[in-house]
Design an enzyme around this catalytic site. Sequence first.
Site, PDB file in Angstrom:
ATOM      1  N   HIS A 112       0.799  -1.234   0.000  1.00 28.25           N
ATOM      2  CA  HIS A 112       0.000   0.000   0.000  1.00 28.25           C
ATOM      3  C   HIS A 112       0.836   1.291   0.000  1.00 28.25           C
ATOM      4  CE1 HIS A 112      -3.467  -2.516   1.223  1.00 28.25           C
ATOM      5  NE2 HIS A 112      -2.683  -3.053   2.122  1.00 28.25           N
TER       6      HIS A 112
HETATM    7  C1  BDR Z   1      -2.907   0.651   5.452  1.00 28.67           C
HETATM    8  O1  BDR Z   1      -3.069   0.116   6.759  1.00 28.67           O
HETATM    9  C2  BDR Z   1      -1.850  -0.291   7.286  1.00 28.67           C
HETATM   10  O2  BDR Z   1      -1.971  -1.558   7.856  1.00 28.67           O
HETATM   11  C3  BDR Z   1      -0.844  -0.236   6.179  1.00 28.67           C
HETATM   12  O3  BDR Z   1       0.415   0.174   6.682  1.00 28.67           O
HETATM   13  C4  BDR Z   1      -1.428   0.778   5.226  1.00 28.67           C
HETATM   14  O4  BDR Z   1      -1.021   2.099   5.574  1.00 28.67           O
HETATM   15  C5  BDR Z   1      -3.624  -0.233   4.451  1.00 28.67           C
HETATM   16  O5  BDR Z   1      -4.985  -0.300   4.752  1.00 28.67           O
END
Ligand code: BDR
Length: 313
Positions: free
Chosen positions: A243
Amino acid sequence: MAARKIIIDTDPGQDDAVAILLALASPDEIEVLGLTAVAGNVPLELTAKNARIVCELAGRPDIPVYAGCDRPMNRELVTAEHVHGKTGLDGPVLPDPEMPLADGHGVDFIIDTLRAHAPGTVTLCPLGPLTNIATAIEKAPDIVERVQQIVLMGGAYFEVGNITPAAEFNIYVDPQAADIVFKSGADIVVMPLDVTHDALVTPHRNDAFRALDSKVGHAVAEMTDFFERFDKEKYGSDGAPLHDPCVTAYLIQPELFSGRFVNVQIETRSPLTMGMTVADWWGVTDHPPNALFISDVDADGFFKLLTERLARL
Ligand code: BDR
Ligand code: CA
């Protein structure tokens, strides 16, 4: 062109770590003024520690790392050890950081930095819950017009949610903060699940990180090996979404991404859909657009960029 000055606001998190490494590997395009840690994937004490571990892994103990808010604006903290492990950075064995935390609060660092630089020259890159950013805006509303852009990872539209059926983790943890940010009037670019779910670390792509045969290459491969287990099982996909690096990749090669400028509002009241990002993708309201909502990425180009840049560390 001069490197773009940024503050990375983060809750590392393996994917946060890769986003930070990508930024630090790209000094021609990005000048990292500092990191501010926020409570999110794991509590603040760990995110503030992990941010420093990542700076040291990149050979950059000179980057100031500040601790920010230790809980959402007005609700209990929700964490994600089930994805990221007990430390938040499970996977590789990395040494505890030697560099100290910078003195002062992360929120004040954000405010002071924006005030100290010419308007429109500092970009905020939130990779976690938006608590620090919204608290800074509440404390010093004058900073909004000084921000160049806010490029954040959070939310979802067609992909809906990953922590609840309706909400993405970063927005869900602090919906009030997200509401403040999206209503602020700042120039906002959003990397929602719709795009990050196309940035999958397939075995082939992870092998490319490992084949760098460097400390960073091995650490990144081991980080993704770790959190992949959870996401592969959940989504039945070939790899886990990476992400947060979408944020820093956008600053380096925006042409890899495309999306729509739409109205985005945050659900802050309904227990059922708390933290939902309601994006007017089809323009069915007359609410004015407030964010560039990214929907597509050239995934091969993204991983090529990432691998090339990590090789520089
Ligand atoms: C987001 O949530 C976190 O667990 C990850 O680092 C990312 O920023 C994805 O939903
Ligand atoms: Ca994150």
